[in-house]
Design a protein around this motif. Structure first.
Motif, mmCIF file in Angstrom:
data_model
loop_
_atom_site.group_PDB
_atom_site.id
_atom_site.type_symbol
_atom_site.label_atom_id
_atom_site.label_comp_id
_atom_site.label_asym_id
_atom_site.label_seq_id
_atom_site.Cartn_x
_atom_site.Cartn_y
_atom_site.Cartn_z
ATOM 1 N N GLN A 193 -0.628 -45.004 -9.770
ATOM 2 C CA GLN A 193 -0.134 -43.519 -9.833
ATOM 3 C C GLN A 193 -1.101 -42.720 -9.423
ATOM 4 O O GLN A 193 -0.912 -41.654 -8.676
ATOM 5 N N GLU A 194 -2.453 -43.042 -9.680
ATOM 6 C CA GLU A 194 -3.440 -42.061 -9.341
ATOM 7 C C GLU A 194 -4.408 -42.811 -8.431
ATOM 8 O O GLU A 194 -5.058 -43.647 -8.823
ATOM 9 N N LEU A 195 -4.869 -42.468 -7.152
ATOM 10 C CA LEU A 195 -6.112 -42.988 -6.728
ATOM 11 C C LEU A 195 -7.232 -42.009 -6.622
ATOM 12 O O LEU A 195 -7.204 -40.951 -6.534
ATOM 13 N N THR A 196 -8.666 -42.695 -6.263
ATOM 14 C CA THR A 196 -9.673 -41.646 -6.558
ATOM 15 C C THR A 196 -10.445 -42.127 -5.032
ATOM 16 O O THR A 196 -10.657 -43.358 -4.901
ATOM 17 N N TYR A 197 -10.635 -41.020 -4.462
ATOM 18 C CA TYR A 197 -11.598 -41.162 -3.108
ATOM 19 C C TYR A 197 -12.593 -40.119 -3.134
ATOM 20 O O TYR A 197 -12.627 -39.046 -3.067
ATOM 21 N N LEU A 241 -2.513 -38.532 -5.635
ATOM 22 C CA LEU A 241 -1.186 -39.093 -5.962
ATOM 23 C C LEU A 241 -1.129 -40.184 -4.993
ATOM 24 O O LEU A 241 -1.148 -40.110 -4.028
ATOM 25 N N ALA A 242 -0.521 -41.410 -5.385
ATOM 26 C CA ALA A 242 -0.247 -42.577 -4.629
ATOM 27 C C ALA A 242 1.027 -42.173 -3.903
ATOM 28 O O ALA A 242 1.991 -41.164 -4.325
ATOM 29 N N ALA A 243 1.390 -42.766 -2.665
ATOM 30 C CA ALA A 243 2.606 -42.533 -2.057
ATOM 31 C C ALA A 243 3.824 -42.928 -2.947
ATOM 32 O O ALA A 243 3.462 -43.982 -3.899
ATOM 33 N N GLY A 244 4.918 -42.558 -2.642
ATOM 34 C CA GLY A 244 6.062 -42.539 -3.402
ATOM 35 C C GLY A 244 6.391 -41.423 -4.330
ATOM 36 O O GLY A 244 7.454 -41.171 -4.675
ATOM 37 N N HIS A 245 5.123 -40.607 -4.417
ATOM 38 C CA HIS A 245 5.646 -39.182 -5.074
ATOM 39 C C HIS A 245 5.924 -38.261 -4.125
ATOM 40 O O HIS A 245 5.610 -38.138 -2.818
ATOM 41 N N HIS A 262 2.474 -28.908 -7.115
ATOM 42 C CA HIS A 262 2.289 -27.318 -7.161
ATOM 43 C C HIS A 262 0.780 -27.408 -7.798
ATOM 44 O O HIS A 262 0.319 -28.107 -8.643
ATOM 45 N N GLY A 263 -0.038 -26.498 -7.395
ATOM 46 C CA GLY A 263 -1.417 -26.389 -7.984
ATOM 47 C C GLY A 263 -2.383 -25.814 -6.810
ATOM 48 O O GLY A 263 -2.146 -25.748 -5.706
ATOM 49 N N GLN A 264 -3.750 -26.055 -7.435
ATOM 50 C CA GLN A 264 -4.881 -25.805 -6.449
ATOM 51 C C GLN A 264 -5.328 -27.031 -5.875
ATOM 52 O O GLN A 264 -5.319 -28.351 -6.604
ATOM 53 N N PHE A 265 -5.650 -27.395 -4.705
ATOM 54 C CA PHE A 265 -5.824 -28.374 -4.039
ATOM 55 C C PHE A 265 -7.218 -28.160 -3.031
ATOM 56 O O PHE A 265 -7.389 -26.986 -2.602
ATOM 57 N N CYS A 266 -7.937 -29.214 -2.939
ATOM 58 C CA CYS A 266 -9.370 -28.884 -1.854
ATOM 59 C C CYS A 266 -9.373 -30.332 -1.105
ATOM 60 O O CYS A 266 -9.180 -31.400 -1.488
ATOM 61 N N TYR A 267 -9.410 -29.900 0.441
ATOM 62 C CA TYR A 267 -9.407 -31.024 1.319
ATOM 63 C C TYR A 267 -10.586 -30.649 2.276
ATOM 64 O O TYR A 267 -10.710 -29.730 2.763
ATOM 65 N N ARG A 268 -11.603 -31.534 2.073
ATOM 66 C CA ARG A 268 -12.775 -31.426 3.114
ATOM 67 C C ARG A 268 -13.413 -30.045 2.907
ATOM 68 O O ARG A 268 -13.793 -29.198 3.806
#
Length: 71
Positions: free
Chosen positions: A39-43, A49-53, A59-65
């Motif tokens: 259900q949840e992956l950590t990298y 969130l895993a695929a399928g969701h 919604h919310g705050q996200f951070c990428y690179r």
């Protein structure tokens, strides 16, 4: 006899009888049924969130690179 060159190495062909290989699909299907989707992956210390969701519903705050996003 045929000799092949690959990355500086010589390989000779052996005249052996051909063997038909087959894949046992039932073994793959059984393992696929037994596997539980994460259900949840950590990298690199961040959770995803895993695929399928449905990513559109998130919604919310996200951070990428290092760049922050809000949805």
């Amino acid at each position: 006899m045929i000799t092949l060159q690959y990355r500086g190495q010589a390989y000779a062909r052996h005249d052996a009888a051909a063997e038909q290989l087959h894949y046992d699909r039932s073994a793959f299907e059984a393992r696929q049924r037994q596997a539980r989707p994460a259900q949840e992956l950590t990298y690199r210390g961040r959770s995803y969130l895993a695929a399928g969701h449905d990513p559109v519903a998130s919604h919310g705050q996200f951070c990428y690179r290092g760049v922050s996003y809000s949805r």
